[in-house]
Scaffold this motif. Structure first.
Motif, PDB file in Angstrom:
ATOM      1  N   ARG A 150       0.845  -1.197   0.000  1.00 53.97           N
ATOM      2  CA  ARG A 150       0.000   0.000   0.000  1.00 53.97           C
ATOM      3  C   ARG A 150       0.877   1.242   0.000  1.00 53.97           C
ATOM      4  NH1 ARG A 150      -2.365   0.124   6.237  1.00 53.97           N
ATOM      5  NH2 ARG A 150      -0.338   0.270   7.289  1.00 53.97           N
ATOM      6  N   ARG A 151       0.455   2.253  -0.752  1.00 55.00           N
ATOM      7  CA  ARG A 151       1.156   3.527  -0.780  1.00 55.00           C
ATOM      8  C   ARG A 151       0.589   4.419   0.314  1.00 55.00           C
ATOM      9  NH1 ARG A 151       4.248   4.982  -4.738  1.00 55.00           N
ATOM     10  NH2 ARG A 151       3.201   3.591  -6.223  1.00 55.00           N
ATOM     11  N   LEU A 152       1.462   5.052   1.093  1.00 54.27           N
ATOM     12  CA  LEU A 152       1.044   5.882   2.213  1.00 54.27           C
ATOM     13  C   LEU A 152       1.226   7.373   1.951  1.00 54.27           C
ATOM     14  CD1 LEU A 152       2.515   3.735   5.129  1.00 54.27           C
ATOM     15  CD2 LEU A 152       0.202   3.693   4.182  1.00 54.27           C
ATOM     16  N   GLY A 153       1.807   7.710   0.805  1.00 54.19           N
ATOM     17  CA  GLY A 153       2.035   9.109   0.481  1.00 54.19           C
ATOM     18  C   GLY A 153       3.124   9.209  -0.560  1.00 54.19           C
ATOM     19  N   GLN A 154       3.429  10.434  -0.992  1.00 55.60           N
ATOM     20  CA  GLN A 154       4.485  10.632  -1.973  1.00 55.60           C
ATOM     21  C   GLN A 154       5.824  10.196  -1.373  1.00 55.60           C
ATOM     22  OE1 GLN A 154       5.146  14.663  -3.260  1.00 55.60           O
ATOM     23  NE2 GLN A 154       6.145  14.030  -5.162  1.00 55.60           N
ATOM     24  N   GLY A 155       6.458   9.205  -1.981  1.00 57.20           N
ATOM     25  CA  GLY A 155       7.729   8.704  -1.465  1.00 57.20           C
ATOM     26  C   GLY A 155       7.600   7.884  -0.201  1.00 57.20           C
ATOM     27  N   ARG A 156       6.446   7.281   0.037  1.00 61.23           N
ATOM     28  CA  ARG A 156       6.226   6.511   1.274  1.00 61.23           C
ATOM     29  C   ARG A 156       5.324   5.317   0.955  1.00 61.23           C
ATOM     30  NH1 ARG A 156       6.384   4.041   5.534  1.00 61.23           N
ATOM     31  NH2 ARG A 156       5.781   4.781   7.607  1.00 61.23           N
ATOM     32  N   ALA A 157       5.792   4.090   1.281  1.00 58.71           N
ATOM     33  CA  ALA A 157       4.991   2.901   1.011  1.00 58.71           C
ATOM     34  C   ALA A 157       5.443   1.764   1.918  1.00 58.71           C
ATOM     35  CB  ALA A 157       5.116   2.474  -0.456  1.00 58.71           C
ATOM     36  N   GLN A 158       4.542   0.817   2.120  1.00 64.20           N
ATOM     37  CA  GLN A 158       4.838  -0.434   2.805  1.00 64.20           C
ATOM     38  C   GLN A 158       4.477  -1.566   1.858  1.00 64.20           C
ATOM     39  OE1 GLN A 158       2.579  -0.240   6.464  1.00 64.20           O
ATOM     40  NE2 GLN A 158       4.242   0.805   7.535  1.00 64.20           N
ATOM     41  N   ASP A 221       9.373  -1.259   4.454  1.00 64.74           N
ATOM     42  CA  ASP A 221       8.722  -0.020   4.901  1.00 64.74           C
ATOM     43  C   ASP A 221       9.639   1.113   4.458  1.00 64.74           C
ATOM     44  OD1 ASP A 221       7.419   2.028   6.133  1.00 64.74           O
ATOM     45  OD2 ASP A 221       7.388   1.125   8.120  1.00 64.74           O
ATOM     46  N   THR A 222       9.305   1.754   3.350  1.00 66.15           N
ATOM     47  CA  THR A 222      10.257   2.577   2.606  1.00 66.15           C
ATOM     48  C   THR A 222       9.845   4.043   2.570  1.00 66.15           C
ATOM     49  OG1 THR A 222      10.912   0.704   1.214  1.00 66.15           O
ATOM     50  CG2 THR A 222      11.312   2.905   0.331  1.00 66.15           C
ATOM     51  N   ILE A 223      10.844   4.905   2.771  1.00 68.25           N
ATOM     52  CA  ILE A 223      10.687   6.356   2.659  1.00 68.25           C
ATOM     53  C   ILE A 223      11.764   6.873   1.714  1.00 68.25           C
ATOM     54  CG2 ILE A 223      10.799   8.573   3.873  1.00 68.25           C
ATOM     55  CD1 ILE A 223       9.878   7.109   6.389  1.00 68.25           C
ATOM     56  N   VAL A 224      11.367   7.722   0.758  1.00 67.13           N
ATOM     57  CA  VAL A 224      12.295   8.303  -0.207  1.00 67.13           C
ATOM     58  C   VAL A 224      12.366   9.810   0.013  1.00 67.13           C
ATOM     59  CG1 VAL A 224      12.797   8.653  -2.655  1.00 67.13           C
ATOM     60  CG2 VAL A 224      11.737   6.508  -1.893  1.00 67.13           C
ATOM     61  N   ALA A 225      13.602  10.340   0.016  1.00 66.47           N
ATOM     62  CA  ALA A 225      13.803  11.785   0.190  1.00 66.47           C
ATOM     63  C   ALA A 225      14.771  12.286  -0.878  1.00 66.47           C
ATOM     64  CB  ALA A 225      14.363  12.080   1.581  1.00 66.47           C
ATOM     65  N   TYR A 226      14.427  13.445  -1.500  1.00 64.85           N
ATOM     66  CA  TYR A 226      15.316  14.113  -2.447  1.00 64.85           C
ATOM     67  C   TYR A 226      15.674  15.481  -1.872  1.00 64.85           C
ATOM     68  CZ  TYR A 226      13.266  10.791  -5.824  1.00 64.85           C
ATOM     69  OH  TYR A 226      12.817   9.674  -6.480  1.00 64.85           O
ATOM     70  N   GLY A 227      16.951  15.827  -1.918  1.00 61.42           N
ATOM     71  CA  GLY A 227      17.378  17.160  -1.510  1.00 61.42           C
ATOM     72  C   GLY A 227      17.298  18.146  -2.665  1.00 61.42           C
ATOM     73  N   SER A 228      17.810  19.353  -2.430  1.00 61.24           N
ATOM     74  CA  SER A 228      17.691  20.423  -3.431  1.00 61.24           C
ATOM     75  C   SER A 228      18.916  20.563  -4.310  1.00 61.24           C
ATOM     76  CB  SER A 228      17.431  21.763  -2.718  1.00 61.24           C
ATOM     77  OG  SER A 228      18.507  22.078  -1.847  1.00 61.24           O
ATOM     78  N   THR A 229      19.934  19.697  -4.128  1.00 59.99           N
ATOM     79  CA  THR A 229      21.165  19.822  -4.916  1.00 59.99           C
ATOM     80  C   THR A 229      21.526  18.535  -5.646  1.00 59.99           C
ATOM     81  OG1 THR A 229      22.568  19.231  -3.014  1.00 59.99           O
ATOM     82  CG2 THR A 229      22.084  21.582  -3.348  1.00 59.99           C
ATOM     83  N   ALA A 233      18.055   9.938  -0.801  1.00 64.85           N
ATOM     84  CA  ALA A 233      18.243   8.696  -0.055  1.00 64.85           C
ATOM     85  C   ALA A 233      16.930   7.925  -0.023  1.00 64.85           C
ATOM     86  CB  ALA A 233      18.713   8.971   1.373  1.00 64.85           C
ATOM     87  N   THR A 234      17.045   6.615  -0.106  1.00 61.51           N
ATOM     88  CA  THR A 234      15.914   5.711   0.093  1.00 61.51           C
ATOM     89  C   THR A 234      16.194   4.900   1.347  1.00 61.51           C
ATOM     90  OG1 THR A 234      15.366   5.571  -2.258  1.00 61.51           O
ATOM     91  CG2 THR A 234      14.627   3.762  -0.858  1.00 61.51           C
ATOM     92  N   HIS A 235      15.342   5.074   2.354  1.00 59.73           N
ATOM     93  CA  HIS A 235      15.516   4.408   3.652  1.00 59.73           C
ATOM     94  C   HIS A 235      14.427   3.369   3.813  1.00 59.73           C
ATOM     95  CE1 HIS A 235      14.856   3.840   8.005  1.00 59.73           C
ATOM     96  NE2 HIS A 235      16.162   3.999   8.087  1.00 59.73           N
ATOM     97  N   THR A 236      14.830   2.151   4.185  1.00 65.60           N
ATOM     98  CA  THR A 236      13.878   1.052   4.319  1.00 65.60           C
ATOM     99  C   THR A 236      14.080   0.320   5.633  1.00 65.60           C
ATOM    100  OG1 THR A 236      13.826   0.732   1.910  1.00 65.60           O
ATOM    101  CG2 THR A 236      13.039  -1.094   3.274  1.00 65.60           C
ATOM    102  N   VAL A 237      12.979   0.125   6.371  1.00 64.98           N
ATOM    103  CA  VAL A 237      12.984  -0.773   7.523  1.00 64.98           C
ATOM    104  C   VAL A 237      12.526  -2.135   7.013  1.00 64.98           C
ATOM    105  CG1 VAL A 237      12.101  -1.214   9.838  1.00 64.98           C
ATOM    106  CG2 VAL A 237      12.467   1.150   9.074  1.00 64.98           C
ATOM    107  N   VAL A 249      19.840   1.625   3.609  1.00 64.37           N
ATOM    108  CA  VAL A 249      19.834   2.976   3.047  1.00 64.37           C
ATOM    109  C   VAL A 249      20.559   2.935   1.707  1.00 64.37           C
ATOM    110  CG1 VAL A 249      20.549   5.367   3.319  1.00 64.37           C
ATOM    111  CG2 VAL A 249      19.779   4.081   5.314  1.00 64.37           C
ATOM    112  N   GLN A 250      19.969   3.601   0.719  1.00 62.98           N
ATOM    113  CA  GLN A 250      20.575   3.742  -0.598  1.00 62.98           C
ATOM    114  C   GLN A 250      20.791   5.222  -0.881  1.00 62.98           C
ATOM    115  OE1 GLN A 250      17.082   1.361  -1.591  1.00 62.98           O
ATOM    116  NE2 GLN A 250      18.230   0.576  -3.336  1.00 62.98           N
ATOM    117  N   GLY A 251      22.019   5.599  -1.219  1.00 60.32           N
ATOM    118  CA  GLY A 251      22.305   6.977  -1.611  1.00 60.32           C
ATOM    119  C   GLY A 251      21.986   7.173  -3.081  1.00 60.32           C
ATOM    120  N   LEU A 252      21.310   8.294  -3.406  1.00 62.80           N
ATOM    121  CA  LEU A 252      20.823   8.521  -4.766  1.00 62.80           C
ATOM    122  C   LEU A 252      21.489   9.729  -5.406  1.00 62.80           C
ATOM    123  CD1 LEU A 252      16.974   8.267  -4.033  1.00 62.80           C
ATOM    124  CD2 LEU A 252      18.631   6.392  -4.276  1.00 62.80           C
ATOM    125  N   THR A 253      21.648   9.663  -6.711  1.00 66.47           N
ATOM    126  CA  THR A 253      21.979  10.841  -7.509  1.00 66.47           C
ATOM    127  C   THR A 253      20.736  11.192  -8.319  1.00 66.47           C
ATOM    128  OG1 THR A 253      23.357  11.733  -9.289  1.00 66.47           O
ATOM    129  CG2 THR A 253      23.087   9.337  -9.231  1.00 66.47           C
TER     130      THR A 253
END
Length: 259
Positions: A150-158, A221-229, A233-237, A249-253
């Motif tokens: 199920r999707r829980l929000g933008q960049g958030r799902a289980q 249980d995954t949360i995705v975050a993008y910075g401004s530069t 990161a994609t963080h998963t429990v 944790v996965q570091g993203l470009t």
């Protein structure tokens, strides 16, 4: 497909069409490769694992892409010890390094009386619906995994995942190796923007495990975050059907696709 890889000899493996990537179907999805490196570490250092050590942290650096072809794997001991050891495995194609793994092997202790965590529980496999979130991705690999969630929000799902393809057809693979063979898929579970509009490949993956997974299904249980530069990161429990087993944790470009 019977397996993601076919063993050719002690160090060489042939990738099958089942590893077809999500960014480019003619390249390997990196997830099965991470599972293969984990499996090779467990086989190479089996005597130390049988002597009371266990995999605690696995840190992968992704150095480049690989075609769906023969790869070579090498291992070495970096820091021997009685209770803590650091080991390394590397994968290459045509003499070019593609992925490295550094793993800490750590002593077992009886901490049953201390065990616990404060992570939020996930809805069970039977409480969520079949997942269509991978429909936006090309490549064969994402088609080899059963998905419910199920999707829980933008960049958030289980999401619960179950691989239908073995890592290697003719070898027993541990539950940890099986987990690592699909773990990198976390970055594609719930992107903040569609992959047709934004590029966000990961350059690494680090997993900290405090339990070996049990059962067929693995929970993300995954949360995705993008910075401004351009960083993200994609963080998963990580869960199995008994509860939380670790984190990754996965570091993203991150960058927008050209118009």
């Amino acid at each position: 497909m019977a397996a993601y890889f076919e063993r050719l000899d002690d160090t060489r493996f042939r990738a099958t069409a089942a590893v077809g990537g999500a960014w480019d179907p003619d390249e390997q999805h990196i997830a099965p490769a991470l599972g293969l490196l984990t499996h090779v570490i467990e086989r190479t250092f089996a005597a130390r694992l049988a002597d009371g050590l266990q995999l605690g942290r696995l840190s992968f650096d992704i150095l480049g892409t690989m075609p769906i072809d023969v790869v070579e794997v090498e291992t070495r001991m970096l820091r021997p010890g009685r209770t803590v050891e650091l080991v390394e495995a590397s994968m290459s194609h045509g003499g070019r390094a593609a992925v490295t793994l550094r793993a800490w092997l750590m002593a077992r202790h009886d901490t049953q009386a201390l065990a616990g965590d404060a992570f939020e529980p996930m809805a069970g496999v039977d409480e969520v619906e079949d997942w269509s979130g991978f429909d936006a991705w090309p490549g064969e690999f994402v088609r080899t995994v059963d998905v419910r969630g199920r999707r829980l929000g933008q960049g958030r799902a289980q999401v619960w995942l179950r691989p239908r393809v073995a890592l290697l057809e003719t070898e027993d693979v541990s539950p940890t190796g099986r987990l690592l063979s699909i773990l990198d898929i976390a970055n594609g579970i719930t992107p903040r923007f569609a992959p047709q509009a934004v590029l966000f490949p990961n350059i690494d993956l680090t997993a900290h495990l405090f339990a070996q997974p049990h059962g067929e299904w693995l929970g993300f249980d995954t949360i995705v975050a993008y910075g401004s530069t351009g960083l993200g990161a994609t963080h998963t429990v990580l869960h199995d059907e008994n509860g939380v087993i670790g984190t990754s944790v996965q570091g993203l470009t991150v960058r927008e696709r050209p118009a």
